[in-house]
Motif scaffolding. Structure first.
Motif, PDB file in Angstrom:
ATOM      1  N   ALA A   1       0.837  -1.198   0.000  1.00 33.65           N
ATOM      2  CA  ALA A   1       0.000   0.000   0.000  1.00 33.65           C
ATOM      3  C   ALA A   1       0.876   1.253   0.000  1.00 33.65           C
ATOM      4  O   ALA A   1       0.383   2.350  -0.184  1.00 33.65           O
TER       5      ALA A   1
ATOM      6  N   GLY B   1      -7.099  -0.831  -1.068  1.00 33.07           N
ATOM      7  CA  GLY B   1      -6.209   0.322  -0.962  1.00 33.07           C
ATOM      8  C   GLY B   1      -6.222   1.174  -2.216  1.00 33.07           C
ATOM      9  O   GLY B   1      -6.339   0.668  -3.329  1.00 33.07           O
TER      10      GLY B   1
ATOM     11  N   GLU C   1      -4.355   3.833   5.729  1.00 35.78           N
ATOM     12  CA  GLU C   1      -4.067   3.996   4.304  1.00 35.78           C
ATOM     13  C   GLU C   1      -5.294   4.556   3.600  1.00 35.78           C
ATOM     14  O   GLU C   1      -6.415   4.462   4.103  1.00 35.78           O
TER      15      GLU C   1
END
Length: 188
Positions: free
Chosen positions: A12, A43, A74
Motif C-alpha cells: 500500500a 487500498g 491507508e
C-alpha cells in the motif's frame, strides 16, 4: 475460459520505486482485458491502488475488502465496483480467500508476506486449492525464495512447498499460468 476472480496482494506504500507501480498497473489492465474480476484489500495507494486503477482503466470489475478502521492507516479506494466492509483483518483475508479463484502476490511488506504464507499454509493443509503467483518484479522475491529453499534444505519445510506457487515477472505470463492451471483443473 470464463470470468475468474483474482485476488491481488501487494504494498500500500507510496514510498516505493515508481517502476513497481507502473508494472502492477499493467497487471491490472491485463486482468481487466481478460474479463477477470479483481478482489483485493481496497487500498487506493501503492501497488494495491495501481492494480485497481489498471483494472478500472479498461472497464473491469474491482471488489474491495477492508476493515472499518483501515482508513486510519491507508487511503481506501472508494471507486470500487463493489465494496465489502469487515470488522477485522482476519475477516478481510477470509473473504478474499473464499471468493478468489487464484492469487497474485505482488511486491509488498509484512501484510503481503502474511497473506502469502497463510495461503501456503492453507494449501499445505489441504484447506485451499488455487494457483498462487509471486509477481517477481525486479527480482523482488528472489531472496525470499532462497530462504524457502534453505528451509527446505534444512528440513524445516517440506519440499512440496515449492510446487504450491509459481514465480514470474510478466503480467501476461502470470495470467496465462493462472488460466492454464484452472483450465487443466476443470478438465480433470
Amino acid at each position: 475460459m470464463g470470468k475468474l476472480t483474482i485476488c491481488m496482494y501487494g504494498a500500500a506504500s507510496e514510498r516505493i520505486d515508481r517502476q513497481y507501480i507502473t508494472e502492477v498497473e499493467k497487471l491490472g489492465e491485463e486482468i481487466g482485458k481478460r474479463n477477470h474480476k479483481l478482489i483485493y484489500g481496497a487500498g487506493a495507494s501503492g501497488l494495491m491502488g495501481a492494480c485497481a486503477r489498471g483494472v478500472q482503466r479498461v472497464g473491469g470489475t474491482v471488489i474491495g475488502v477492508a476493515p472499518r478502521f483501515m482508513s486510519a492507516f491507508e487511503d481506501i479506494n472508494n471507486d470500487c465496483t463493489e465494496f465489502i466492509t469487515t470488522e477485522t483483518m482476519a475477516d478481510r483475508k477470509q473473504i478474499m480467500e473464499d471468493n478468489a479463484d487464484a492469487f497474485l502476490v505482488a511486491p509488498g511488506g509484512i501484510g503481503t508476506f502474511d497473506e502469502f504464507f497463510q495461503l501456503l499454509t492453507l494449501i499445505e493443509l489441504g484447506r485451499k486449492e488455487a494457483p498462487v503467483i509471486c509477481y517477481n518484479i525486479n527480482g523482488f522475491y528472489d531472496n525470499l525464495i532462497k530462504v524457502l529453499d534453505e528451509c527446505i534444505e534444512k528440513g524445516f519445510i517440506h519440499e512440496n512447498v515449492r510446487t504450491m506457487f509459481e514465480v514470474c515477472d510478466n503480467e501476461k505470463e502470470a495470467l496465462d499460468i493462472i488460466e492454464n492451471a484452472l483450465k487443466n483443473k476443470s478438465e480433470k
